[in-house]
Design an enzyme around this catalytic site. Structure first.
Site, mmCIF file in Angstrom:
data_model
loop_
_atom_site.group_PDB
_atom_site.id
_atom_site.type_symbol
_atom_site.label_atom_id
_atom_site.label_comp_id
_atom_site.label_asym_id
_atom_site.label_seq_id
_atom_site.Cartn_x
_atom_site.Cartn_y
_atom_site.Cartn_z
ATOM 1 N N ARG A 1 -4.171 -26.168 -12.269
ATOM 2 C CA ARG A 1 -4.331 -24.663 -12.168
ATOM 3 C C ARG A 1 -3.678 -23.918 -11.356
ATOM 4 N NH1 ARG A 1 -9.667 -22.336 -15.792
ATOM 5 N NH2 ARG A 1 -10.110 -24.409 -14.438
ATOM 6 N N LYS B 1 -10.630 -21.143 -9.710
ATOM 7 C CA LYS B 1 -12.164 -21.790 -9.201
ATOM 8 C C LYS B 1 -12.571 -21.064 -7.637
ATOM 9 C CE LYS B 1 -14.179 -23.691 -11.756
ATOM 10 N NZ LYS B 1 -15.175 -23.130 -12.960
ATOM 11 N N TYR C 1 -13.091 -16.976 -10.650
ATOM 12 C CA TYR C 1 -14.188 -17.460 -11.247
ATOM 13 C C TYR C 1 -15.413 -18.188 -10.073
ATOM 14 C CZ TYR C 1 -11.773 -17.181 -15.954
ATOM 15 O OH TYR C 1 -11.624 -16.581 -17.124
ATOM 16 N N HIS D 1 -19.580 -17.904 -10.692
ATOM 17 C CA HIS D 1 -20.045 -18.631 -11.380
ATOM 18 C C HIS D 1 -21.186 -19.245 -10.361
ATOM 19 C CE1 HIS D 1 -17.996 -19.361 -14.888
ATOM 20 N NE2 HIS D 1 -17.014 -19.686 -14.834
ATOM 21 N N GLU E 1 -15.504 -13.506 -14.144
ATOM 22 C CA GLU E 1 -16.457 -13.879 -14.906
ATOM 23 C C GLU E 1 -17.791 -12.714 -15.415
ATOM 24 O OE1 GLU E 1 -19.184 -16.103 -12.219
ATOM 25 O OE2 GLU E 1 -16.492 -16.099 -12.459
ATOM 26 N N ASP F 1 -25.978 -18.568 -34.012
ATOM 27 C CA ASP F 1 -26.173 -17.808 -32.791
ATOM 28 C C ASP F 1 -26.753 -16.852 -33.169
ATOM 29 O OD1 ASP F 1 -23.641 -16.568 -30.665
ATOM 30 O OD2 ASP F 1 -25.250 -14.783 -32.230
ATOM 31 N N ASP G 1 -20.336 -24.069 -16.286
ATOM 32 C CA ASP G 1 -19.844 -23.435 -15.502
ATOM 33 C C ASP G 1 -21.062 -22.660 -15.147
ATOM 34 O OD1 ASP G 1 -17.420 -24.349 -15.054
ATOM 35 O OD2 ASP G 1 -16.195 -23.396 -16.439
#
Length: 370
Positions: free
Chosen positions: A15, A75, A94, A96, A118, A198, A270
């Protein structure tokens, strides 16, 4: 503002953080966009497409980091990049942090402003910069799970949708958010027998209303998870606590409930993973086996479908990137609460509570850095 788009160097990460359309918007707002040469090739975007909209092409990743005031990535930086991130630089990607202590401490030491895709969160608790990649990861979790259920790849040798006279495979999805919903819908579309669990009854009621008839809903608790694992062919973990470590909902002893050749896909990897036996893998070596159970825990699943993912990600990030570039990170985060929640680390301080708790670090309320 000078905005840098470096080439991603994580394993099989094809990406790129910005399409030419996104670059064009930033240039029209008066900003300089520098793009590392060949950064878009993995997504099918040649350098000429960036040049045509006003980007300046740069030879090396070191030059991009050295010149840019804001770095926009896909990333998190990996170790070779740690030393390139500098004090006061805005890193928009991102991150994480709760899944990697080394990265967290490196970015604290850098003195950079780290704004994580995120944890950008709207007033209705949606995660607009996570949603597009969650949609991709949810769909791909089923696609990859199907592949590794094939006997030549170590699986049970079951067809997810079955055939007339033979029952379909059983898919158990843990977590009914964006990833889980996309996974359940994809598996159901193929014809699998799907159960999605859930902890929220309102969410389960919503899922029961919108899902096809071959999707059943279930309250998520340890007892129910243990019962479902006994018959599952494919287990997809898709739980999320924004910015914090994922809870371990499938423990090592639970693997004994599964039949050999069952596939477990941990999309929560992640954020540290929601299976106790998970550890991050790569597209190059995506799986490993524990107690006869196949584990798939690729930490950048959407990178495999880079073109789709790149365009989906830019659609979501560009409005925020424009605000940050036009106003500067501090003013933009003061004005927009959703961007403010994206701040994780600022000038050596951890300003997101979930990250501080993950690594037992001092927590500074974000208002103090604004």
């Amino acid at each position: 503002m000078i905005i840098g788009i470096p080439k991603e160097i994580k394993n099989n990460e094809n990406r790129v953080s910005m399409t030419p359309a996104g670059v064009q918007q930033l240039v029209k707002h008066g900003h300089t966009v520098i793009v590392q040469k060949t950064a878009g090739l993995g997504s099918g975007i040649p350098d000429d497409d960036y040049v045509a909209v006003g980007a300046k092409m740069i030879d090396t990743i070191e030059e991009v980091y050295a010149q840019a005031e804001m770095i926009i990535k896909v990333k998190e930086p990996i170790e070779p990049e740690y030393k390139l991130v500098r004090k006061g630089q805005l890193l928009f990607t991102y991150l994480h942090f709760a899944s990697c202590e080394l990265l967290t401490k490196a970015m604290i030491d850098s003195g950079a402003v780290c704004l994580a895709y995120e944890t950008v969160e709207t007033a209705d608790h949606a995660l607009p910069l996570l949603i597009p990649m969650s949609e991709v990861a949810g769909r791909m979790s089923v696609q990859e799970g199907m592949y590794f259920l094939e006997r030549p790849h170590g699986g049970k040798g079951v067809l997810l949708g079955g055939v007339p006279g033979v029952k379909p495979a059983k898919v158990f999805v843990i977590g009914g958010g964006v990833v889980g919903t996309a996974a359940a819908r994809t598996a159901a579309g193929i014809g699998a027998d799907v159960t999605i669990a859930d902890i929220s009854l309102p969410r389960l009621a919503y899922l029961a209303d919108i899902m096809p008839k071959n999707v059943k809903t279930l309250m998520s608790n340890e007892y129910n998870i243990r019962q479902e694992l006994k018959d599952a062919d494919l287990v997809i973990g898709s739980v999320l606590i924004p910015g914090a470590k994922a809870p371990k909902l499938v423990t090592r002893d639970m693997l004994a409930l599964l039949k050999p050749g069952t596939v477990m896909v941990d999309v929560a990897i992640d954020q540290g993973g929601c299976f106790e036996t998970s550890h991050p893998t790569t597209h190059q070596e995506p799986i490993y086996e524990v107690d006869g159970i196949t584990h798939y825990a690729v930490a950048n699943i959407p990178g495999a479908v880079a073109r789709t993912s790149t365009f989906a990600l830019t659609n979501a990030t560009i409005p925020y990137a424009v605000k940050l570039a036009d106003m500067g990170w501090k003013e933009a985060c003061r004005k927009y609460a959703d961007l403010r929640l994206g701040l994780n680390v600022v000038d050596g301080k951890v300003v997101y509570e979930g990250v501080a708790k993950a690594w037992n670090l001092p927590y500074t309320p974000v208002e103090e850095v604004l």
